[in-house]
Design a protein around this motif. Structure first.
Motif, PDB file in Angstrom:
ATOM      1  N   PHE A 265       0.806  -1.220   0.000  1.00 25.86           N
ATOM      2  CA  PHE A 265       0.000   0.000   0.000  1.00 25.86           C
ATOM      3  C   PHE A 265       0.843   1.275   0.000  1.00 25.86           C
ATOM      4  N   LYS A 266       1.892   1.304   0.813  1.00 26.00           N
ATOM      5  CA  LYS A 266       2.656   2.544   1.027  1.00 26.00           C
ATOM      6  C   LYS A 266       3.177   3.184  -0.271  1.00 26.00           C
ATOM      7  N   PRO A 267       3.800   2.417  -1.192  1.00 28.94           N
ATOM      8  CA  PRO A 267       4.274   3.055  -2.430  1.00 28.94           C
ATOM      9  C   PRO A 267       3.148   3.725  -3.226  1.00 28.94           C
ATOM     10  N   TYR A 268       1.981   3.070  -3.268  1.00 23.62           N
ATOM     11  CA  TYR A 268       0.828   3.616  -3.987  1.00 23.62           C
ATOM     12  C   TYR A 268       0.421   4.960  -3.389  1.00 23.62           C
ATOM     13  N   ALA A 269       0.372   5.037  -2.073  1.00 25.85           N
ATOM     14  CA  ALA A 269      -0.020   6.280  -1.395  1.00 25.85           C
ATOM     15  C   ALA A 269       1.033   7.375  -1.607  1.00 25.85           C
ATOM     16  N   TYR A 270       2.306   7.023  -1.429  1.00 27.05           N
ATOM     17  CA  TYR A 270       3.366   8.027  -1.582  1.00 27.05           C
ATOM     18  C   TYR A 270       3.452   8.559  -3.016  1.00 27.05           C
ATOM     19  N   LEU A 271       3.223   7.689  -3.989  1.00 24.01           N
ATOM     20  CA  LEU A 271       3.261   8.105  -5.391  1.00 24.01           C
ATOM     21  C   LEU A 271       2.162   9.144  -5.671  1.00 24.01           C
ATOM     22  N   ASN A 272       0.942   8.873  -5.197  1.00 17.73           N
ATOM     23  CA  ASN A 272      -0.158   9.814  -5.391  1.00 17.73           C
ATOM     24  C   ASN A 272       0.051  11.108  -4.622  1.00 17.73           C
ATOM     25  N   LEU A 273       0.605  10.989  -3.422  1.00 18.60           N
ATOM     26  CA  LEU A 273       0.882  12.181  -2.623  1.00 18.60           C
ATOM     27  C   LEU A 273       1.919  13.071  -3.312  1.00 18.60           C
ATOM     28  N   ALA A 274       2.958  12.445  -3.852  1.00 20.53           N
ATOM     29  CA  ALA A 274       4.009  13.196  -4.541  1.00 20.53           C
ATOM     30  C   ALA A 274       3.447  13.941  -5.752  1.00 20.53           C
ATOM     31  N   GLU A 275       2.566  13.279  -6.475  1.00 26.09           N
ATOM     32  CA  GLU A 275       1.973  13.907  -7.670  1.00 26.09           C
ATOM     33  C   GLU A 275       1.169  15.149  -7.293  1.00 26.09           C
ATOM     34  N   ILE A 276       0.450  15.084  -6.185  1.00 26.06           N
ATOM     35  CA  ILE A 276      -0.346  16.245  -5.746  1.00 26.06           C
ATOM     36  C   ILE A 276       0.574  17.364  -5.266  1.00 26.06           C
ATOM     37  N   TYR A 277       1.653  17.008  -4.575  1.00 32.92           N
ATOM     38  CA  TYR A 277       2.620  18.037  -4.162  1.00 32.92           C
ATOM     39  C   TYR A 277       3.175  18.785  -5.375  1.00 32.92           C
ATOM     40  N   VAL A 278       3.427  18.079  -6.481  1.00 31.51           N
ATOM     41  CA  VAL A 278       3.903  18.734  -7.702  1.00 31.51           C
ATOM     42  C   VAL A 278       2.856  19.729  -8.209  1.00 31.51           C
ATOM     43  N   CYS A 279       1.581  19.331  -8.143  1.00 29.16           N
ATOM     44  CA  CYS A 279       0.482  20.204  -8.616  1.00 29.16           C
ATOM     45  C   CYS A 279       0.420  21.523  -7.855  1.00 29.16           C
ATOM     46  N   VAL A 280       0.827  21.500  -6.573  1.00 32.81           N
ATOM     47  CA  VAL A 280       0.782  22.738  -5.751  1.00 32.81           C
ATOM     48  C   VAL A 280       2.180  23.337  -5.580  1.00 32.81           C
ATOM     49  N   ASN A 281       3.109  22.906  -6.464  1.00 36.50           N
ATOM     50  CA  ASN A 281       4.473  23.467  -6.504  1.00 36.50           C
ATOM     51  C   ASN A 281       5.293  23.230  -5.238  1.00 36.50           C
ATOM     52  N   LYS A 282       4.981  22.155  -4.509  1.00 34.18           N
ATOM     53  CA  LYS A 282       5.777  21.792  -3.319  1.00 34.18           C
ATOM     54  C   LYS A 282       6.757  20.690  -3.735  1.00 34.18           C
ATOM     55  N   TYR A 283       7.790  21.101  -4.445  1.00 38.62           N
ATOM     56  CA  TYR A 283       8.673  20.134  -5.111  1.00 38.62           C
ATOM     57  C   TYR A 283       9.546  19.353  -4.132  1.00 38.62           C
ATOM     58  N   GLU A 284       9.987  20.025  -3.058  1.00 40.90           N
ATOM     59  CA  GLU A 284      10.809  19.317  -2.067  1.00 40.90           C
ATOM     60  C   GLU A 284       9.980  18.241  -1.357  1.00 40.90           C
ATOM     61  N   ASP A 285       8.736  18.569  -1.029  1.00 45.91           N
ATOM     62  CA  ASP A 285       7.838  17.586  -0.407  1.00 45.91           C
ATOM     63  C   ASP A 285       7.562  16.425  -1.359  1.00 45.91           C
ATOM     64  N   ALA A 286       7.423  16.752  -2.639  1.00 50.14           N
ATOM     65  CA  ALA A 286       7.184  15.712  -3.648  1.00 50.14           C
ATOM     66  C   ALA A 286       8.364  14.749  -3.725  1.00 50.14           C
ATOM     67  N   LEU A 287       9.579  15.300  -3.707  1.00 53.64           N
ATOM     68  CA  LEU A 287      10.782  14.461  -3.767  1.00 53.64           C
ATOM     69  C   LEU A 287      10.914  13.575  -2.522  1.00 53.64           C
ATOM     70  N   LYS A 288      10.597  14.139  -1.350  1.00 53.84           N
ATOM     71  CA  LYS A 288      10.641  13.339  -0.113  1.00 53.84           C
ATOM     72  C   LYS A 288       9.670  12.167  -0.190  1.00 53.84           C
ATOM     73  N   SER A 289       8.448  12.442  -0.680  1.00 53.98           N
ATOM     74  CA  SER A 289       7.423  11.393  -0.774  1.00 53.98           C
ATOM     75  C   SER A 289       7.827  10.313  -1.764  1.00 53.98           C
TER      76      SER A 289
END
Length: 637
Positions: A265-289
């Motif tokens: 489950f975890k990779p699926y959640a982190y992948l989707n979370l990272a994509e949303i962070y990119v949408c709101v320009n939070k690139y460092e958070d996206a990379l961490k996820s």
């Protein structure tokens, strides 16, 4: 007495022998189903050897089972990629008189034909064969045939029309009382995804909420958490990014006791979370996820994990572009291209589309516009085939931006019009979809929520379901309120667009009301574009429109007809007043001053409605031509 004895004897024999014969036939038939199922599954998974098939054919020849022989020979030919010959064999099976010996042979035959149709990109037959396969399964045997039904659904991911077939099948499944809760959970999961892929967000959200409730009732922690992530992707599409982030963070907090399920489950959640962070320009958070994903590599087979790696790289590329790490982005593009060449998994079906968009963004960021356009056009073609309107909008907006940057006015206007049409179409679909959802479903869902608030004690499910209803209702209300405005307006000038003009004009032309029409054109506009660039051209169009708007009253409506052409529809005014308005507008535009030191004038043609057969836009256009022919900067009527 003898006859009575014979009758009794006959009855005794009948009561013993006949049931035994029936039992033999039934058992034999079930064995036949079992054999066909094993054969079908082995061919689908390519786990059957040539030696096994040769032995099986020899055995069937002795039993004179021609249908079964044709079935196996067709499967062998398909495996060898001899598709034409395979289709002939499968058609022999379907035409055979002995087809009733096993309904599963017909089911697998249709599935094999559907696979061939998919390879040949024959989507009409793909839809037909998958439907035939499913509807040949008796509802009481759905649970016995989970694997083949899953295969049918998987085949139907490719196009919008195929997904509609899958949606119909899944709706039939979830309404059936013959399936287990585990199977129902699978059906709800796939149905929610397919509604989402077909841009039916209200239906998708409703199905996902039902999935959450069922998963919670069944104690399925991983499935429950995954459904919350899926709901978050709907929030993202509706521009509720912050709510989507909160939802996924809550899903990551769900306690999943089973280590393997947690690891999946975890990779699926982190992948989707990272994509949303990119949408709101939070690139460092996206990379961490996205970097969290590699911790769970061991929970997936090599093929499926490769899909995660590809999409993780796509997100990293998009981040590196925006934080000015172009070299790192370039390296990841090379790495991802190699991964895609090796890839055979369909765990994520849109990975190639996502990679094309990321690559196009990279080329655009380094000024390689031709390469960027090529990738965007490739992605656009794929999105159109898939019916992925959300991605189409993103791609077309990027193309418009590039064409504007390179002063390609022809393609700039071409894709601007495409974008307007697409957004109008999407908003129309959503208006219908969301209106029905709000009117028909909100009350029912509130009752459902009330019911589960006392039934389900866990805080998290009440929180997630409550937040789902509130955000969906709020966003849909806002969208419905703005749908007509968005679909009627021109993107550059914010006046009414050509499509809205067509609607208004058509109504007026067949009414008994009198009205007038002015069509106007900016003189020598192409020369302005050629000499001063498209940016100046846009400024001229906006400036002219703003000046004209100042001089129009509530009886006038103003439309961008196309390029540098505009139309004013005037109601409740006499001819002399319309002519006076046209002259006033002409002079006001002529007197405008521009930073570039250019002179801008307009020519105008007027027409007046006399009766319902009077095509005044055509007459106005002819008069516009007269104004131009007589030297421009004039009014003709």
């Amino acid at each position: 007495m003898s006859k009575i004895h014979d009758i009794k004897k006959y009855i005794l024999i009948t009561t013993i022998i006949v049931p035994f014969c029936i039992l033999f036939v039934v058992v034999n038939d079930r064995l036949n189903h079992s054999q066909i199922k094993d054969i079908g599954e082995n061919f689908l998974s390519e786990k059957i050897s040539k030696e096994e098939t040769d032995n099986l054919i020899k055995q069937l020849k002795k039993q004179n089972k021609q249908s079964e022989i044709s079935f196996i020979e067709g499967a062998i030919l398909k495996k060898e990629n001899k598709l034409k010959e395979a289709k002939i064999k499968f058609n022999e099976v379907l035409e055979s008189k002995n087809i009733n010996s096993s309904y599963l042979m017909e089911v697998y035959t249709y599935v094999f034909l559907a696979e061939i149709s998919q390879q040949e990109k024959d989507y009409e037959n793909l839809n037909k064969f998958t439907k035939n396969a499913f509807y040949n399964i008796n509802p009481k045997y759905y649970d016995e045939n989970i694997d083949i039904i899953k295969k049918i659904i998987k085949l139907l991911n490719t196009t919008q029309s195929s997904r509609k077939v899958a949606i119909d099948i899944l709706n039939k499944l979830i309404k059936s009382n013959k399936i287990s809760n585990d199977f129902r959970l699978y059906a709800l999961d796939r149905l929610g995804l397919l509604y989402f892929m077909n841009n039916q967000y209200s239906n998708s959200s409703e199905i996902n909420l039902n999935y959450i409730l069922l998963a919670n009732d069944m104690g399925k922690q991983k499935e429950y958490a995954k459904a919350i992530v899926d709901l978050a992707t709907i929030f993202k599409q509706l521009k509720g990014n912050e709510t989507a982030i909160v939802a996924i963070q809550k899903a990551l907090d769900v306690k999943i006791d089973d280590k393997v399920e947690r690891g999946k489950f975890k990779p699926y959640a982190y992948l989707n979370l990272a994509e949303i962070y990119v949408c709101v320009n939070k690139y460092e958070d996206a990379l961490k996820s996205v970097n969290e994903i590699q911790k769970y590599k061991g929970y997936y087979n090599e093929e499926d994990y490769r899909d995660f790696k590809i999409l993780a790289n796509v997100i990293k590329i998009r981040c590196y572009i925006n934080i000015d790490k172009k070299k790192e982005a370039a390296k990841l593009i090379e790495e991802t291209e190699k991964l895609l060449k090796e890839d055979k998994s369909w765990y994520f079906i849109d990975k190639e589309l996502e990679f094309s968009i990321a690559k196009a963004q990279y080329y655009k960021s380094i000024g390689y516009y031709d390469s960027s356009i090529k990738e965007y056009l490739k992605a656009l073609e794929y999105s159109k085939k898939e019916g992925n309107y959300y991605k189409e909008v993103i791609i077309i907006e990027e193309l418009i931006d590039i064409y504007k940057a390179i002063d390609d006015s022809e393609n700039f206007y071409k894709y601007t019009l495409q974008l307007i049409d697409l957004k109008e179409y999407m908003e129309g679909l959503r208006y219908e979809d969301y209106s029905k959802y709000i009117i028909q479903s909100t009350t029912d869902k509130k009752k459902l929520l009330d019911e589960y608030e006392f039934k389900v004690k866990a805080y998290k499910i009440v929180f997630i379901v409550s937040i789902a209803f509130s955000i969906i209702y709020y966003l849909l209300y806002k969208r419905i309120k703005n749908i007509k405005k968005l679909s009627q307006r021109d993107g550059l000038t914010n006046i009414y667009n050509r499509r809205q003009f067509n609607k208004v004009y058509k109504k007026l032309i067949y009414s008994n009301k009198k009205f007038s029409c002015i069509i106007l054109d900016i003189d020598h506009f192409k020369s302005i574009n050629d000499m001063h660039g498209h940016k100046t051209g846009d400024e001229v169009i906006i400036g002219v429109c703003n000046e004209i708007k100042k001089n129009l009253d509530s009886d006038c409506s103003f439309y961008r007809y196309g390029g540098e052409e505009f139309v004013i529809i005037i109601k409740n005014k006499e001819k002399k007043d319309v002519i006076s308005l046209a002259e006033k507008v002409r002079i006001k535009v002529q007197d405008l001053t521009w930073n570039q030191g250019i002179n801008v004038t307009i020519s105008l043609g007027i027409a007046f409605k006399i009766d319902s057969t009077n095509n005044i836009i055509e007459i106005a256009d002819k008069n516009l031509y007269k104004a131009k022919e007589s030297g421009r900067n004039k009014v003709a009527y």
